[in-house]
Enzyme design. Structure first.
Site, short mmCIF file in Angstrom:
data_model
loop_
_atom_site.label_atom_id
_atom_site.label_comp_id
_atom_site.label_asym_id
_atom_site.label_seq_id
_atom_site.Cartn_x
_atom_site.Cartn_y
_atom_site.Cartn_z
N CYS A 1 0.85 -1.19 0.00
CA CYS A 1 0.00 0.00 0.00
C CYS A 1 0.89 1.24 0.00
CB CYS A 1 -0.87 -0.06 1.27
SG CYS A 1 -1.89 1.40 1.57
N GLY A 2 0.36 2.32 -0.49
CA GLY A 2 1.10 3.58 -0.43
C GLY A 2 1.41 4.01 1.00
#
Length: 159
Positions: A36-37
């Protein structure tokens, strides 16, 4: 009334447990993901763990694959990623759903006690964080965009 430390959770190997080992601690419960970012937040979560663990604080990670398939790995892959990439020492439990019909009882409780923006119960993305006091009461809910560093002051007040 639901007692947080009695809610069933699963350890990475799948065995059922509760959070009773954390009774009396201040907790930061987070739905996590490896791809995930926001994944770099693992570093700041670990920094909180190391800074406050001796004062009765723990971060508890619950991997979730419900948002963009960003946690596809099995328990061993997740553990290896957390250990090798971020040197995580806080507990990372079994992968869970946080929304929907199969949502983990823990996250159903957290969402009920601390609704999101405009009263929404749904968790919108990975790295939503819930701060719990020593009595097991949900004190606050933080958006994925909230840096763990920005929660340190709130943790300090509870320790």
């Amino acid at each position: 009334m639901t007692v947080l430390t009695e809610i069933p959770v699963r350890k990475p190997g799948g065995e059922e447990a509760t959070l009773s080992d954390h009774a009396g601690e201040v907790l930061l419960i987070v739905n996590t993901a490896s791809k995930c970012g926001f994944t770099p937040q693992y570093a700041d979560l670990e920094a909180l763990q190391r800074a406050y663990k001796d004062r009765g604080f723990s971060v508890l990670g619950f991997p979730c694959n419900q948002f963009g398939g960003q946690e596809p790995g099995d328990a061993a892959e997740i553990a290896n990623f957390c250990s090798l990439t971020y040197d995580v020492t806080f507990p990372v439990y079994a992968k869970v759903d946080v929304n929907g019909a199969d949502a983990a009882p823990l996250f159903e409780h957290l969402k009920k006690e601390a609704p999101g923006l405009l009263g929404s119960k749904a968790i919108k993305w990975n790295f939503t964080k819930f701060l719990i006091d020593r009595d097991g009461k949900v004190v606050d809910r933080y958006a994925p965009t909230t840096s763990p560093r920005d929660i340190a002051g709130d943790i300090e007040k509870l320790l």
